[in-house]
Write an enzyme that holds these catalytic residues in place. Sequence first.
Site, PDB file in Angstrom:
ATOM      1  N   ASP A  67      -4.795 -11.510  -2.687  1.00 15.42           N
ATOM      2  CA  ASP A  67      -3.351 -11.304  -2.789  1.00 15.42           C
ATOM      3  C   ASP A  67      -2.586 -12.132  -1.765  1.00 15.42           C
ATOM      4  O   ASP A  67      -3.187 -12.710  -0.852  1.00 15.42           O
ATOM      5  CB  ASP A  67      -2.997  -9.812  -2.635  1.00 15.42           C
ATOM      6  CG  ASP A  67      -3.847  -9.113  -1.566  1.00 15.42           C
ATOM      7  OD1 ASP A  67      -4.417  -9.824  -0.710  1.00 15.42           O
ATOM      8  OD2 ASP A  67      -3.941  -7.879  -1.591  1.00 15.42           O
ATOM      9  N   ASN A 136      -3.438   4.713   0.375  1.00 18.19           N
ATOM     10  CA  ASN A 136      -2.966   5.328  -0.876  1.00 18.19           C
ATOM     11  C   ASN A 136      -3.880   4.982  -2.061  1.00 18.19           C
ATOM     12  O   ASN A 136      -3.520   5.216  -3.212  1.00 18.19           O
ATOM     13  CB  ASN A 136      -1.523   4.909  -1.179  1.00 18.19           C
ATOM     14  CG  ASN A 136      -1.396   3.420  -1.497  1.00 18.19           C
ATOM     15  OD1 ASN A 136      -2.374   2.679  -1.446  1.00 18.19           O
ATOM     16  ND2 ASN A 136      -0.190   2.983  -1.834  1.00 18.19           N
ATOM     17  N   HIS A 138      -4.978   1.903  -2.952  1.00 18.56           N
ATOM     18  CA  HIS A 138      -4.853   0.588  -3.599  1.00 18.56           C
ATOM     19  C   HIS A 138      -6.035  -0.317  -3.257  1.00 18.56           C
ATOM     20  O   HIS A 138      -6.679  -0.153  -2.222  1.00 18.56           O
ATOM     21  CB  HIS A 138      -3.513  -0.088  -3.262  1.00 18.56           C
ATOM     22  CG  HIS A 138      -3.366  -0.579  -1.856  1.00 18.56           C
ATOM     23  ND1 HIS A 138      -2.262  -0.337  -1.079  1.00 18.56           N
ATOM     24  CD2 HIS A 138      -4.179  -1.332  -1.065  1.00 18.56           C
ATOM     25  CE1 HIS A 138      -2.405  -0.912   0.101  1.00 18.56           C
ATOM     26  NE2 HIS A 138      -3.566  -1.521   0.135  1.00 18.56           N
ATOM     27  N   GLU A 143      -0.949  -1.127  -6.452  1.00 20.18           N
ATOM     28  CA  GLU A 143      -0.475   0.165  -5.983  1.00 20.18           C
ATOM     29  C   GLU A 143      -0.693   1.229  -7.065  1.00 20.18           C
ATOM     30  O   GLU A 143      -0.942   0.892  -8.234  1.00 20.18           O
ATOM     31  CB  GLU A 143       1.018   0.057  -5.633  1.00 20.18           C
ATOM     32  CG  GLU A 143       1.328  -0.943  -4.504  1.00 20.18           C
ATOM     33  CD  GLU A 143       0.959  -0.423  -3.104  1.00 20.18           C
ATOM     34  OE1 GLU A 143      -0.036   0.310  -2.957  1.00 20.18           O
ATOM     35  OE2 GLU A 143       1.679  -0.779  -2.156  1.00 20.18           O
TER      36      GLU A 143
HETATM   37  C1  F6R Z   1      -5.485  -7.178   1.357  1.00 22.88           C
HETATM   38  C2  F6R Z   1      -6.065  -6.149   0.490  1.00 22.88           C
HETATM   39  C3  F6R Z   1      -5.683  -4.733   0.717  1.00 22.88           C
HETATM   40  C4  F6R Z   1      -6.328  -4.175   1.976  1.00 22.88           C
HETATM   41  C5  F6R Z   1      -5.887  -2.739   2.188  1.00 22.88           C
HETATM   42  C6  F6R Z   1      -6.493  -2.140   3.431  1.00 22.88           C
HETATM   43  O1  F6R Z   1      -5.972  -8.440   0.978  1.00 22.88           O
HETATM   44  O2  F6R Z   1      -6.829  -6.453  -0.363  1.00 22.88           O
HETATM   45  O3  F6R Z   1      -6.107  -3.961  -0.383  1.00 22.88           O
HETATM   46  O4  F6R Z   1      -7.712  -4.255   1.866  1.00 22.88           O
HETATM   47  O5  F6R Z   1      -4.506  -2.688   2.289  1.00 22.88           O
HETATM   48  O6  F6R Z   1      -5.933  -2.781   4.530  1.00 22.88           O
HETATM   49  P1  F6R Z   1      -6.567  -2.560   5.978  1.00 22.88           P
HETATM   50  O7  F6R Z   1      -7.949  -3.018   5.883  1.00 22.88           O
HETATM   51  O8  F6R Z   1      -5.740  -3.425   6.874  1.00 22.88           O
HETATM   52  O9  F6R Z   1      -6.451  -1.109   6.250  1.00 22.88           O
END
Ligand code: F6R
Length: 255
Positions: A67, A136, A138, A143
């Site tokens: 992303d 959450n 995702h 989301e």
């Molecule tokens: C970002 C991504 C997101 C993160 C998620 C957890 O490339 O794929 O799904 O893996 O937001 O973020 P952290 O690891 O920072 O808690």
Amino acid sequence: MKVVIVENPKAVGAAAAQIIATVVLAKPRAVLGFATGSSPGATYRSLATMVQAVHLDFSEVRGFALDEYVGIPRGHPASYAEVIRREIVEPLGLTPANVSVPDGQAQDLDQAGRDYEEAIIEAGGIDIQILGIGANGHIGFNEPTSSLTSLTRIKTLTESTRRDNARFFDHLSAVPVHCLTQGLGTILRSHELVLVAHGSHKAVALAAAVEGPLTSMVPASVIQLHSRATVIVDEEAASLLTLTQYYRFVASHLP
Ligand code: F6R
């Protein structure tokens, strides 16, 4: 789904790195899918150690980021293109031209999403996709209520995700509202998935994703549809799983 529970975040990274290294050793031109954020940090650090210690070679490996934010300039330290350059491309010795990130700067974001899907297909698909999980539920930036068959597209971030990620920006208002993200359908097309998580703040989402019903309200639950998914978590992230004894039993009775 295979669930592996290890002691701490460093061990999560070491276990995930082992799986990824196996893929790269078998296929030097493997296509990797990269998550960013805190979760996979230990995995990338562990792989960087292997590059030094056992000459694991990433120079031919190709990569696709999950992303990217929309609306922050190229080169912004929190842009995922920059994070990937700093935390993956340089320490692992990937060839920069071999790594793609969704174009959050594109004039036509819908087209950028379609182009990204096309590029993944042209590369032969993703051999192994590394995933983190949001509090959450995702994965990527899909989301809650994301379509389970979605492909790369623009998404609006939830307030909770923007708050969680505000630590990478000067203040909450600087966190973009939109992103381009691989869809849940894109993620499911990967040949193999490795989801890593650590910390008690991930326990609710992790338990829902692994043991709850398949639902777009917990986008990570879509990994239940994948036939080669490994979830690697530390004790804290695993604390709300109900079948921990079984997962440990499986680990100690490998076929
Ligand atoms: C970002 C991504 C997101 C993160 C998620 C957890 O490339 O794929 O799904 O893996 O937001 O973020 P952290 O690891 O920072 O808690």
